[in-house]
Design a protein around this motif. Structure first.
Motif, PDB file in Angstrom:
ATOM      1  N   THR A   1       0.845  -1.192   0.000  1.00 47.28           N
ATOM      2  CA  THR A   1       0.000   0.000   0.000  1.00 47.28           C
ATOM      3  C   THR A   1       0.877   1.237   0.000  1.00 47.28           C
ATOM      4  N   THR A   2       0.259   2.347  -0.254  1.00 47.29           N
ATOM      5  CA  THR A   2       0.987   3.611  -0.326  1.00 47.29           C
ATOM      6  C   THR A   2       1.631   3.935   1.024  1.00 47.29           C
ATOM      7  N   TRP A   3       0.911   3.716   2.105  1.00 50.04           N
ATOM      8  CA  TRP A   3       1.446   4.025   3.431  1.00 50.04           C
ATOM      9  C   TRP A   3       2.622   3.126   3.789  1.00 50.04           C
TER      10      TRP A   3
ATOM     11  N   ARG B   1       4.759   1.799   1.726  1.00 48.55           N
ATOM     12  CA  ARG B   1       5.907   2.265   0.963  1.00 48.55           C
ATOM     13  C   ARG B   1       6.481   3.546   1.561  1.00 48.55           C
ATOM     14  N   ARG B   2       5.602   4.447   1.952  1.00 48.22           N
ATOM     15  CA  ARG B   2       6.067   5.709   2.530  1.00 48.22           C
ATOM     16  C   ARG B   2       6.813   5.463   3.844  1.00 48.22           C
TER      17      ARG B   2
END
Length: 141
Positions: A4-6, A8-9
């Motif tokens: 998910t984007t989170w 990866r961040r």
């Protein structure tokens, strides 16, 4: 499969923090080859005539009176609230009632308060010396 984007961040942020720590740690732990500079002496304080008049006319007498009042209170009798005699009488009363912890606290406060008399005497001597050295009596120029 992509996260998910989170996720990866968070992974990128954690990797960035770890890299920064690896680079900064040796720099932070390096010893300086030059010693720290010695503290500079404090320059004397200069007062204008108006400021000097305010110190000598307002502050010195107030501080002298305050020191005198505190000394009188500390040395007062058992009826004077805050005096050493009052604290000792309260400690004796608490001890008679069986409250030894409170009696011990009051006794320690009385001992500490008695020790303040010397500090107040020293402060009063310093104020008197300052007044004698820097404050002109009224009528002299």
């Amino acid at each position: 499969m992509r996260g998910t984007t989170w996720t990866r961040r968070l992974t990128l942020a954690g990797g960035g923090v770890a890299a920064a720590l690896l680079v900064a740690a040796p720099l932070a732990s390096a010893q300086s080859s030059t010693p720290a500079p010695a503290p500079q002496p404090v320059a004397p304080v200069t007062l204008s005539p108006e400021e000097s008049q305010q110190v000598c006319g307002d502050w010195v007498p107030k501080l002298q009176k305050h020191a005198q009042n505190l000394t009188e209170r500390i040395n007062g009798g058992a009826e004077v609230s805050g005096s050493v005699a009052n604290l000792k009488a309260r400690a004796a009363d608490q001890k008679a009632k069986g409250h030894t912890a409170a009696a011990d606290r009051l006794q320690k406060r009385a001992e500490q308060r008695q020790g303040k008399v010397g500090q107040l005497a020293t402060a009063k001597q310093k104020l008197d010396a300052f007044a004698a050295a820097h404050c002109k009596p009224a009528g002299t120029k």
